[in-house]
Structures are given as C-alpha cells and as structure tokens.
Write a protein that holds these residues in place. Structure first.
Motif, PDB file in Angstrom:
ATOM      1  N   ARG A   7       4.263  -8.864   5.355  1.00 22.49           N
ATOM      2  CA  ARG A   7       4.529  -7.993   6.383  1.00 22.49           C
ATOM      3  C   ARG A   7       4.734  -6.505   5.893  1.00 22.49           C
ATOM      4  O   ARG A   7       4.314  -5.571   6.311  1.00 22.49           O
ATOM      5  CB  ARG A   7       5.307  -8.462   7.325  1.00 22.49           C
ATOM      6  CG  ARG A   7       5.544  -9.590   8.012  1.00 22.49           C
ATOM      7  CD  ARG A   7       6.478  -9.720   9.071  1.00 22.49           C
ATOM      8  NE  ARG A   7       6.456 -11.057   9.604  1.00 22.49           N
ATOM      9  CZ  ARG A   7       6.820 -11.100  10.906  1.00 22.49           C
ATOM     10  NH1 ARG A   7       7.603 -10.213  11.427  1.00 22.49           N
ATOM     11  NH2 ARG A   7       6.774 -12.346  11.500  1.00 22.49           N
ATOM     12  N   ASP A   8       5.524  -6.311   4.961  1.00 20.75           N
ATOM     13  CA  ASP A   8       5.772  -5.187   4.276  1.00 20.75           C
ATOM     14  C   ASP A   8       5.848  -5.068   2.730  1.00 20.75           C
ATOM     15  O   ASP A   8       7.008  -5.158   2.223  1.00 20.75           O
ATOM     16  CB  ASP A   8       7.074  -4.725   4.993  1.00 20.75           C
ATOM     17  CG  ASP A   8       7.519  -3.249   4.438  1.00 20.75           C
ATOM     18  OD1 ASP A   8       6.780  -2.400   4.040  1.00 20.75           O
ATOM     19  OD2 ASP A   8       8.496  -2.901   5.005  1.00 20.75           O
ATOM     20  N   PRO A   9       4.875  -5.022   2.109  1.00 22.30           N
ATOM     21  CA  PRO A   9       4.949  -5.155   0.583  1.00 22.30           C
ATOM     22  C   PRO A   9       5.684  -4.011  -0.060  1.00 22.30           C
ATOM     23  O   PRO A   9       6.316  -4.295  -1.034  1.00 22.30           O
ATOM     24  CB  PRO A   9       3.441  -5.182   0.320  1.00 22.30           C
ATOM     25  CG  PRO A   9       2.720  -4.879   1.421  1.00 22.30           C
ATOM     26  CD  PRO A   9       3.580  -5.011   2.512  1.00 22.30           C
ATOM     27  N   LEU A  10       5.772  -2.972   0.420  1.00 27.55           N
ATOM     28  CA  LEU A  10       6.514  -1.697  -0.060  1.00 27.55           C
ATOM     29  C   LEU A  10       7.792  -2.052  -0.264  1.00 27.55           C
ATOM     30  O   LEU A  10       8.378  -1.825  -1.168  1.00 27.55           O
ATOM     31  CB  LEU A  10       6.118  -0.438   0.579  1.00 27.55           C
ATOM     32  CG  LEU A  10       6.580   0.714  -0.096  1.00 27.55           C
ATOM     33  CD1 LEU A  10       6.190   0.860  -1.722  1.00 27.55           C
ATOM     34  CD2 LEU A  10       6.251   2.112   0.726  1.00 27.55           C
ATOM     35  N   THR A  13       8.589  -4.628  -2.799  1.00 24.67           N
ATOM     36  CA  THR A  13       8.574  -3.980  -4.098  1.00 24.67           C
ATOM     37  C   THR A  13       9.761  -3.307  -4.431  1.00 24.67           C
ATOM     38  O   THR A  13      10.665  -3.309  -5.472  1.00 24.67           O
ATOM     39  CB  THR A  13       7.381  -3.152  -4.215  1.00 24.67           C
ATOM     40  OG1 THR A  13       6.076  -3.706  -4.207  1.00 24.67           O
ATOM     41  CG2 THR A  13       7.102  -2.579  -5.582  1.00 24.67           C
ATOM     42  N   LEU A  14      10.208  -2.364  -3.469  1.00 21.93           N
ATOM     43  CA  LEU A  14      11.518  -1.447  -3.735  1.00 21.93           C
ATOM     44  C   LEU A  14      12.666  -2.372  -3.815  1.00 21.93           C
ATOM     45  O   LEU A  14      13.559  -2.135  -4.537  1.00 21.93           O
ATOM     46  CB  LEU A  14      11.583  -0.593  -2.433  1.00 21.93           C
ATOM     47  CG  LEU A  14      10.389   0.757  -2.514  1.00 21.93           C
ATOM     48  CD1 LEU A  14      10.483   1.236  -1.169  1.00 21.93           C
ATOM     49  CD2 LEU A  14      10.641   1.388  -3.674  1.00 21.93           C
ATOM     50  N   SER A  15      12.766  -3.374  -2.925  1.00 13.97           N
ATOM     51  CA  SER A  15      13.901  -4.414  -2.845  1.00 13.97           C
ATOM     52  C   SER A  15      13.930  -5.228  -4.405  1.00 13.97           C
ATOM     53  O   SER A  15      15.159  -5.216  -4.916  1.00 13.97           O
ATOM     54  CB  SER A  15      13.753  -5.365  -1.743  1.00 13.97           C
ATOM     55  OG  SER A  15      14.760  -6.307  -2.003  1.00 13.97           O
ATOM     56  N   ALA A  16      12.824  -5.423  -4.916  1.00 15.88           N
ATOM     57  CA  ALA A  16      12.822  -6.140  -6.095  1.00 15.88           C
ATOM     58  C   ALA A  16      13.252  -5.157  -7.188  1.00 15.88           C
ATOM     59  O   ALA A  16      13.898  -5.564  -8.125  1.00 15.88           O
ATOM     60  CB  ALA A  16      11.483  -6.888  -6.213  1.00 15.88           C
ATOM     61  N   ARG A  22      16.079  -7.271 -12.888  1.00 19.66           N
ATOM     62  CA  ARG A  22      14.454  -7.297 -12.593  1.00 19.66           C
ATOM     63  C   ARG A  22      13.607  -5.970 -13.350  1.00 19.66           C
ATOM     64  O   ARG A  22      12.671  -6.248 -13.621  1.00 19.66           O
ATOM     65  CB  ARG A  22      14.441  -7.422 -10.972  1.00 19.66           C
ATOM     66  CG  ARG A  22      15.029  -8.837 -10.643  1.00 19.66           C
ATOM     67  CD  ARG A  22      14.397  -8.917  -9.326  1.00 19.66           C
ATOM     68  NE  ARG A  22      15.213  -8.198  -8.243  1.00 19.66           N
ATOM     69  CZ  ARG A  22      16.240  -8.566  -7.377  1.00 19.66           C
ATOM     70  NH1 ARG A  22      17.073  -9.602  -7.653  1.00 19.66           N
ATOM     71  NH2 ARG A  22      16.824  -7.694  -6.475  1.00 19.66           N
ATOM     72  N   ARG A  23      14.401  -4.986 -13.213  1.00 20.44           N
ATOM     73  CA  ARG A  23      13.725  -3.767 -14.001  1.00 20.44           C
ATOM     74  C   ARG A  23      13.366  -4.155 -15.226  1.00 20.44           C
ATOM     75  O   ARG A  23      12.376  -3.677 -15.884  1.00 20.44           O
ATOM     76  CB  ARG A  23      14.184  -2.459 -13.667  1.00 20.44           C
ATOM     77  CG  ARG A  23      14.012  -2.035 -12.196  1.00 20.44           C
ATOM     78  CD  ARG A  23      14.471  -0.631 -12.001  1.00 20.44           C
ATOM     79  NE  ARG A  23      15.950  -0.277 -12.534  1.00 20.44           N
ATOM     80  CZ  ARG A  23      17.023  -0.155 -11.715  1.00 20.44           C
ATOM     81  NH1 ARG A  23      16.919  -0.689 -10.379  1.00 20.44           N
ATOM     82  NH2 ARG A  23      18.006  -0.165 -12.279  1.00 20.44           N
ATOM     83  N   ALA A  24      14.504  -4.649 -15.900  1.00 20.15           N
ATOM     84  CA  ALA A  24      14.384  -5.017 -17.504  1.00 20.15           C
ATOM     85  C   ALA A  24      13.476  -5.914 -17.422  1.00 20.15           C
ATOM     86  O   ALA A  24      12.700  -6.089 -18.719  1.00 20.15           O
ATOM     87  CB  ALA A  24      15.917  -5.164 -17.785  1.00 20.15           C
ATOM     88  N   ILE A  25      13.374  -7.003 -16.964  1.00 17.32           N
ATOM     89  CA  ILE A  25      12.232  -8.037 -17.153  1.00 17.32           C
ATOM     90  C   ILE A  25      11.028  -7.356 -16.760  1.00 17.32           C
ATOM     91  O   ILE A  25      10.216  -7.894 -17.766  1.00 17.32           O
ATOM     92  CB  ILE A  25      12.681  -9.041 -16.061  1.00 17.32           C
ATOM     93  CG1 ILE A  25      13.868  -9.815 -16.306  1.00 17.32           C
ATOM     94  CG2 ILE A  25      11.430 -10.102 -15.820  1.00 17.32           C
ATOM     95  CD1 ILE A  25      14.499 -10.814 -15.162  1.00 17.32           C
ATOM     96  N   LEU A  81       3.135  -2.060  -8.177  1.00 16.90           N
ATOM     97  CA  LEU A  81       3.426  -0.807  -8.585  1.00 16.90           C
ATOM     98  C   LEU A  81       2.483   0.257  -8.628  1.00 16.90           C
ATOM     99  O   LEU A  81       3.002   1.434  -8.260  1.00 16.90           O
ATOM    100  CB  LEU A  81       3.739  -1.140 -10.179  1.00 16.90           C
ATOM    101  CG  LEU A  81       4.790  -1.904 -10.799  1.00 16.90           C
ATOM    102  CD1 LEU A  81       4.881  -2.435 -12.291  1.00 16.90           C
ATOM    103  CD2 LEU A  81       6.222  -1.372 -10.126  1.00 16.90           C
ATOM    104  N   ARG A  82       1.257  -0.134  -8.666  1.00 15.86           N
ATOM    105  CA  ARG A  82       0.100   0.855  -8.384  1.00 15.86           C
ATOM    106  C   ARG A  82       0.388   1.486  -6.692  1.00 15.86           C
ATOM    107  O   ARG A  82       0.277   2.659  -6.493  1.00 15.86           O
ATOM    108  CB  ARG A  82      -1.282   0.317  -8.339  1.00 15.86           C
ATOM    109  CG  ARG A  82      -2.324   1.255  -8.205  1.00 15.86           C
ATOM    110  CD  ARG A  82      -3.872   0.859  -8.739  1.00 15.86           C
ATOM    111  NE  ARG A  82      -3.773  -0.645  -8.241  1.00 15.86           N
ATOM    112  CZ  ARG A  82      -3.861  -1.530  -9.131  1.00 15.86           C
ATOM    113  NH1 ARG A  82      -3.731  -1.582 -10.482  1.00 15.86           N
ATOM    114  NH2 ARG A  82      -4.078  -2.843  -8.928  1.00 15.86           N
ATOM    115  N   ASP A  83       0.750   0.545  -5.851  1.00 13.72           N
ATOM    116  CA  ASP A  83       0.858   0.744  -4.331  1.00 13.72           C
ATOM    117  C   ASP A  83       1.905   1.686  -4.104  1.00 13.72           C
ATOM    118  O   ASP A  83       2.069   2.681  -3.548  1.00 13.72           O
ATOM    119  CB  ASP A  83       0.943  -0.461  -3.744  1.00 13.72           C
ATOM    120  CG  ASP A  83      -0.354  -1.097  -3.475  1.00 13.72           C
ATOM    121  OD1 ASP A  83      -1.515  -0.704  -3.973  1.00 13.72           O
ATOM    122  OD2 ASP A  83      -0.335  -2.629  -3.280  1.00 13.72           O
ATOM    123  N   LEU A  84       3.257   1.512  -4.886  1.00 11.91           N
ATOM    124  CA  LEU A  84       4.371   2.177  -4.677  1.00 11.91           C
ATOM    125  C   LEU A  84       3.981   3.632  -5.372  1.00 11.91           C
ATOM    126  O   LEU A  84       4.376   4.647  -4.803  1.00 11.91           O
ATOM    127  CB  LEU A  84       5.589   1.626  -5.479  1.00 11.91           C
ATOM    128  CG  LEU A  84       6.720   2.161  -5.926  1.00 11.91           C
ATOM    129  CD1 LEU A  84       7.367   2.560  -4.558  1.00 11.91           C
ATOM    130  CD2 LEU A  84       7.733   1.615  -6.857  1.00 11.91           C
TER     131      LEU A  84
END
Length: 119
Positions: A7-10, A13-16, A22-25, A81-84
């Motif tokens: 429903r809301d991929p953005l 992504t932001l939540s992840a 998770r950013r380090a991974i 990431l491209r969408d973000l």
C-alpha cells in the motif's frame, strides 16, 4: 506498526531505514551478496535478531534472498532506494535553492571585502 509495502512502499522503506542496524546491513550488502552469518558478524546481537532485521528489509523490498544449496544469501535491491531518492528530489531542489539564496545574501554582506568582513 509496520507499513504495508504493497500500500505504501515509501513508508515501508523509511521505516526500514530508521534503524541503524538495518542501515549498516544495507551498507554491507552494497558491497555484494552475503549470508545471514556474514551479515551478523559485526553486530553484538543474536542471529534471530539479525534475521528479524532482514525480514523487515525484505518486506520493504530493500533486499532479496536467494537459495544456493543450504545458504540463503541476501542481496541489496535498489528499487526502493531509487524511489526514495526520487521523492527526496523535490525537497533537494528546495534546500539547494535555499543555499543559493544564502550564498547571494552572504555575497551582498561581504561585497568588496576579500576577507569576508562586513562593509
């Protein structure tokens, strides 16, 4: 509460990306595919905790998991990431414009003085 990536991929992504582990991974996966054990190595957390982080990243579409014999290597997926980045582009124009205005203002304040002091 997790955002529904369908429903809301953005938001997913932001939540992840909100979690530093998770950013380090993702930073590690930017160097190439890796197994769960390889991804867990630098962290002082349990393997199940790393698996939970991977599940969040996978649900957000930021990683995919393959199958090679008994291994399930993880791989970075660039689409979210491209969408973000596309979404941020609108705001990037705003802050770049703000910096341009600030540069022009500072130039008027220091006009004619090579040391940058006010005239």
């Amino acid at each position: 509460m997790q955002a529904d990536p369908q429903r809301d991929p953005l938001s997913a992504t932001l939540s992840a990306l909100a979690d530093p582990t998770r950013r380090a991974i993702l930073a590690r996966l930017a160097q190439g595919a890796a197994t769960v054990n390889e991804l867990a190595e630098p962290f002082d957390i349990s393997l199940p905790a790393v698996s939970r982080h991977l599940k969040v990243l996978e649900q957000a579409g930021l990683i995919s998991r393959g199958r090679e014999a008994q291994w399930r290597p993880c791989k970075l997926e660039a689409g979210p990431l491209r969408d973000l980045d596309g979404w941020l582009a609108h705001y990037r124009r705003f802050w770049e414009g703000s910096f341009d205005k600030m540069d022009a203002y500072l130039a008027t304040l220091t006009k004619g003085d090579p040391n940058g002091r006010k005239n």
